[in-house]
Design a protein around this motif. Structure first.
Motif, PDB file in Angstrom:
ATOM      1  N   VAL A   1       0.841  -1.206   0.000  1.00 40.54           N
ATOM      2  CA  VAL A   1       0.000   0.000   0.000  1.00 40.54           C
ATOM      3  C   VAL A   1       0.872   1.250   0.000  1.00 40.54           C
ATOM      4  N   GLU A   2       2.024   1.147   0.651  1.00 41.06           N
ATOM      5  CA  GLU A   2       2.951   2.280   0.685  1.00 41.06           C
ATOM      6  C   GLU A   2       3.499   2.567  -0.712  1.00 41.06           C
ATOM      7  N   ALA A   3       3.741   1.514  -1.485  1.00 36.85           N
ATOM      8  CA  ALA A   3       4.229   1.732  -2.866  1.00 36.85           C
ATOM      9  C   ALA A   3       3.162   2.449  -3.685  1.00 36.85           C
ATOM     10  N   ILE A   4       1.920   2.063  -3.471  1.00 33.45           N
ATOM     11  CA  ILE A   4       0.818   2.705  -4.194  1.00 33.45           C
ATOM     12  C   ILE A   4       0.669   4.162  -3.744  1.00 33.45           C
ATOM     13  N   GLY A   5       0.862   4.406  -2.454  1.00 30.49           N
ATOM     14  CA  GLY A   5       0.856   5.787  -1.942  1.00 30.49           C
ATOM     15  C   GLY A   5       2.031   6.588  -2.483  1.00 30.49           C
ATOM     16  N   LEU A   6       3.173   5.931  -2.575  1.00 31.18           N
ATOM     17  CA  LEU A   6       4.365   6.613  -3.109  1.00 31.18           C
ATOM     18  C   LEU A   6       4.136   7.027  -4.557  1.00 31.18           C
ATOM     19  N   GLU A   7       3.522   6.124  -5.314  1.00 34.38           N
ATOM     20  CA  GLU A   7       3.235   6.473  -6.713  1.00 34.38           C
ATOM     21  C   GLU A   7       2.321   7.707  -6.780  1.00 34.38           C
ATOM     22  N   ALA A   8       1.300   7.732  -5.923  1.00 33.88           N
ATOM     23  CA  ALA A   8       0.386   8.883  -5.921  1.00 33.88           C
ATOM     24  C   ALA A   8       1.143  10.159  -5.551  1.00 33.88           C
ATOM     25  N   ALA A   9       2.087  10.042  -4.619  1.00 32.83           N
ATOM     26  CA  ALA A   9       2.873  11.211  -4.205  1.00 32.83           C
ATOM     27  C   ALA A   9       3.743  11.700  -5.358  1.00 32.83           C
ATOM     28  N   ILE A  10       4.366  10.762  -6.062  1.00 36.90           N
ATOM     29  CA  ILE A  10       5.229  11.140  -7.186  1.00 36.90           C
ATOM     30  C   ILE A  10       4.390  11.781  -8.291  1.00 36.90           C
ATOM     31  N   ASP A  11       3.218  11.206  -8.548  1.00 33.89           N
ATOM     32  CA  ASP A  11       2.326  11.818  -9.538  1.00 33.89           C
ATOM     33  C   ASP A  11       1.966  13.239  -9.111  1.00 33.89           C
ATOM     34  N   TYR A  12       1.702  13.402  -7.802  1.00 39.92           N
ATOM     35  CA  TYR A  12       1.287  14.712  -7.292  1.00 39.92           C
ATOM     36  C   TYR A  12       2.401  15.749  -7.453  1.00 39.92           C
ATOM     37  N   ILE A  13       3.588  15.430  -6.948  1.00 41.27           N
ATOM     38  CA  ILE A  13       4.657  16.450  -7.010  1.00 41.27           C
ATOM     39  C   ILE A  13       5.131  16.659  -8.446  1.00 41.27           C
ATOM     40  N   SER A  14       5.008  15.616  -9.282  1.00 35.32           N
ATOM     41  CA  SER A  14       5.383  15.782 -10.693  1.00 35.32           C
ATOM     42  C   SER A  14       4.405  16.722 -11.390  1.00 35.32           C
ATOM     43  N   ALA A  15       3.123  16.630 -11.012  1.00 40.87           N
ATOM     44  CA  ALA A  15       2.126  17.527 -11.614  1.00 40.87           C
ATOM     45  C   ALA A  15       2.377  18.969 -11.168  1.00 40.87           C
ATOM     46  N   VAL A  16       2.773  19.155  -9.912  1.00 43.47           N
ATOM     47  CA  VAL A  16       3.137  20.509  -9.464  1.00 43.47           C
ATOM     48  C   VAL A  16       4.375  20.958 -10.236  1.00 43.47           C
ATOM     49  N   GLY A  17       5.315  20.015 -10.417  1.00 44.94           N
ATOM     50  CA  GLY A  17       6.537  20.299 -11.174  1.00 44.94           C
ATOM     51  C   GLY A  17       7.735  20.454 -10.261  1.00 44.94           C
ATOM     52  N   LEU A  18       8.733  19.607 -10.447  1.00 47.27           N
ATOM     53  CA  LEU A  18       9.910  19.645  -9.574  1.00 47.27           C
ATOM     54  C   LEU A  18      10.682  20.954  -9.719  1.00 47.27           C
ATOM     55  N   GLU A  19      10.713  21.476 -10.934  1.00 50.25           N
ATOM     56  CA  GLU A  19      11.427  22.748 -11.128  1.00 50.25           C
ATOM     57  C   GLU A  19      10.696  23.879 -10.428  1.00 50.25           C
ATOM     58  N   ALA A  20       9.377  23.863 -10.523  1.00 45.95           N
ATOM     59  CA  ALA A  20       8.580  24.905  -9.856  1.00 45.95           C
ATOM     60  C   ALA A  20       8.755  24.795  -8.334  1.00 45.95           C
ATOM     61  N   ILE A  21       8.804  23.561  -7.820  1.00 48.93           N
ATOM     62  CA  ILE A  21       9.010  23.369  -6.374  1.00 48.93           C
ATOM     63  C   ILE A  21      10.365  23.937  -5.973  1.00 48.93           C
ATOM     64  N   HIS A  22      11.375  23.599  -6.753  1.00 46.82           N
ATOM     65  CA  HIS A  22      12.723  24.085  -6.435  1.00 46.82           C
ATOM     66  C   HIS A  22      12.769  25.619  -6.469  1.00 46.82           C
ATOM     67  N   ASP A  23      12.194  26.199  -7.508  1.00 46.66           N
ATOM     68  CA  ASP A  23      12.211  27.664  -7.631  1.00 46.66           C
ATOM     69  C   ASP A  23      11.444  28.316  -6.479  1.00 46.66           C
ATOM     70  N   HIS A  24      10.314  27.712  -6.115  1.00 52.38           N
ATOM     71  CA  HIS A  24       9.521  28.251  -5.012  1.00 52.38           C
ATOM     72  C   HIS A  24      10.317  28.210  -3.707  1.00 52.38           C
ATOM     73  N   GLU A  25      10.998  27.110  -3.469  1.00 50.62           N
ATOM     74  CA  GLU A  25      11.795  27.002  -2.240  1.00 50.62           C
ATOM     75  C   GLU A  25      12.959  27.991  -2.235  1.00 50.62           C
ATOM     76  N   GLN A  26      13.458  28.295  -3.433  1.00 50.63           N
ATOM     77  CA  GLN A  26      14.503  29.324  -3.523  1.00 50.63           C
ATOM     78  C   GLN A  26      13.964  30.671  -3.065  1.00 50.63           C
ATOM     79  N   VAL A  27      12.742  30.976  -3.483  1.00 48.64           N
ATOM     80  CA  VAL A  27      12.116  32.241  -3.089  1.00 48.64           C
ATOM     81  C   VAL A  27      11.962  32.289  -1.564  1.00 48.64           C
ATOM     82  N   LEU A  28      11.463  31.184  -0.990  1.00 45.75           N
ATOM     83  CA  LEU A  28      11.247  31.136   0.459  1.00 45.75           C
ATOM     84  C   LEU A  28      12.579  31.212   1.217  1.00 45.75           C
ATOM     85  N   THR A  29      13.580  30.525   0.705  1.00 47.38           N
ATOM     86  CA  THR A  29      14.880  30.500   1.379  1.00 47.38           C
ATOM     87  C   THR A  29      15.521  31.886   1.355  1.00 47.38           C
ATOM     88  N   ARG A  30      15.431  32.526   0.186  1.00 48.00           N
ATOM     89  CA  ARG A  30      15.969  33.882   0.059  1.00 48.00           C
ATOM     90  C   ARG A  30      15.273  34.826   1.055  1.00 48.00           C
TER      91      ARG A  30
END
Ligand code: PMP
Length: 423
Positions: free
Chosen positions: A286-315
């Motif tokens: 069940v954890e593997a199935i949850g992991l897949e859903a998580a990867i789908d979720y963050i991929s839809a948000v976009g890893l580059e967008a996540i990284h850029d957003h965290e850069q803004v927050l860190t700055r």
């Protein structure tokens, strides 16, 4: 300015709507330890349990076939997420810690002897130190640590000198892609190349990288790449051990039991092919199935967008904290060199006092050695406070964090509660 609008995603995370004990709304800045889960992950797991759950691989019945299909589909999703050449290079483990231990036990016991060295950096998490100390206890090999410079990065000259001095006696270079304390991003591909020139294997601890930046294991070219589900919106109890197929093939299995065998007799056993060889017993289905859903979720948000957003927050956090007297930010002072992690110390205020004060404001941060005692010792401190960001954190949250930290100085200065809890 960030392209990612966290307020679009916050409603996906039911827990973000709660209050803390103080009655303040939750400001969750402890994502380096573990993130929160969106409905998509909670629902995928709940749906598995309510609609098609059964043990995988063994049963010839509808539910087992459905579970097996979904479990193997999760493996393919992880392979795509990492750009692995084949899904058999993706092994499910209990987490980063379990994965590194697996490599140290199997690859390590097979390939490392008393004259050999394991190379680490001074900013490793205990999960990437202790398994190598244990390997050293079993085999007599020695563990080397590449030093850091004053910028909180690995001192490349010292690293070069270690390769020069120990050369081919270094059998493995195991290092983090992002420091869980300093936030430092390491030059993974370049270090892998350097290790390859000396015939050493490489292991990348991507626990703090996989959630926050796109990973391409073929571009990194490391032999092992490892991360945990719970740090990227997935469940606890599951992690990924990516391994180069030729190396995994040559490694002996670790845990023995069901599923990892071809045949078992009273005399012995033969080992199953990849990936089953390293997945003894009932896996985290069940954890593997949850992991897949998580990867789908963050991929839809976009890893580059996540990284850029965290850069803004860190700055924003760096700029805000810079105005607070006596505060030192650990690691690179330039946010561009870091992931979304901001650790800091005051000379006379203990990290636990800071975390406790922030909690009264609803703000969750981590305080302590963050499972990196050698790093803290190297920095001459016993503990630090750490704020760590994820896609759902807002600029306003960073501002209330900075505001609360500035109150700490008034609350505990001038005498402070000096070293009360320090050992
Ligand atoms: N390595 C790093 C860099 C980490 O940040 C962590 C988690 N704090 C780990 C390893 C261990 O991960 P887990 O607890 O999921 O096994």
């Amino acid at each position: 300015k960030s392209v990612l609008n966290p307020t679009l995603y916050r409603p996906d995370f039911p827990i973000l709507g709660r209050q803390t004990n103080s009655g303040a709304p939750l400001v969750f800045l402890d994502n380096g330890a573990s993130t929160q889960r969106p409905h998509a992950v909670i629902d995928a797991m709940s749906e598995c349990y309510s609609k098609y759950y059964a043990n995988v691989h063994r049963g010839i019945h509808t539910l087992s076939e459905e579970s097996t299909d979904r479990y193997e589909q999760a493996r393919r999703t992880v392979a795509r997420f990492l750009n692995a050449a084949s899904e058999v290079e993706v092994l499910f483990t209990a987490g980063t810690t379990a994965a590194i231990n697996t490599v140290a036990r199997t690859w390590g016991d097979q390939n490392v002897g008393p004259d050999d060295y394991i190379l680490l950096t001074m900013m490793e998490h205990h999960a990437n130190i202790v398994p190598w100390h244990q390997l050293s206890e079993r085999t007599g090999c020695k563990v080397l640590f590449a030093k850091l410079n004053s910028e909180g990065q690995v001192d490349q000259e010292h690293l070069d000198s270690l390769w020069q001095q120990y050369g081919q006696q270094i059998k493995m270079f195991a290092f983090t892609a992002v420091s869980n304390v300093l936030g430092t991003i390491t030059p993974v591909a370049a270090w892998v190349q350097q290790a390859q020139q000396h015939g050493a294997a490489t292991l990348v601890d991507a626990a703090q990288a996989a959630p926050h930046m796109a990973i391409d294991v073929r571009q990194w070219d490391a032999d092992f790449v490892i991360f945990s589900g719970h740090k990227l919106c997935g469940p606890t109890g599951i992690g990924v051990l990516y391994g180069r197929e030729s190396i995994l093939d040559a490694m002996p299995p670790f845990l023995g039991g069901g599923a990892m065998i071809n045949t078992v007799t009273t005399e012995g056993f033969t080992t199953a092919a990849l990936p089953d060889k390293f997945e003894a017993g009932t896996p985290p289905i069940v954890e593997a199935i949850g992991l897949e859903a998580a990867i789908d979720y963050i991929s839809a948000v976009g890893l580059e967008a996540i990284h850029d957003h965290e850069q803004v927050l860190t700055r924003r956090a760096h700029e805000g904290l810079a105005g607070i007297e006596g505060l030192t930010i650990l690691g690179p002072q330039d946010p561009a060199l870091k992931g979304g992690i901001v650790s800091f110390v005051f000379p006379h205020i203990h990290a636990h006092d800071i975390a406790q004060w922030l909690d009264t404001r609803g703000i969750a941060v981590r305080a302590g050695h963050h499972c990196a005692m050698p790093l803290h010792k190297d920095l001459g401190i016993s503990a630090s406070s750490r704020a760590s960001f994820y896609l759902y954190n807002t600029v306003e949250e960073v501002d209330s964090f900075v505001q609360a930290v500035s109150e700490v100085t008034q609350k505990f200065a001038p005498t402070g509660r000096k070293r009360r809890r320090r050992k």
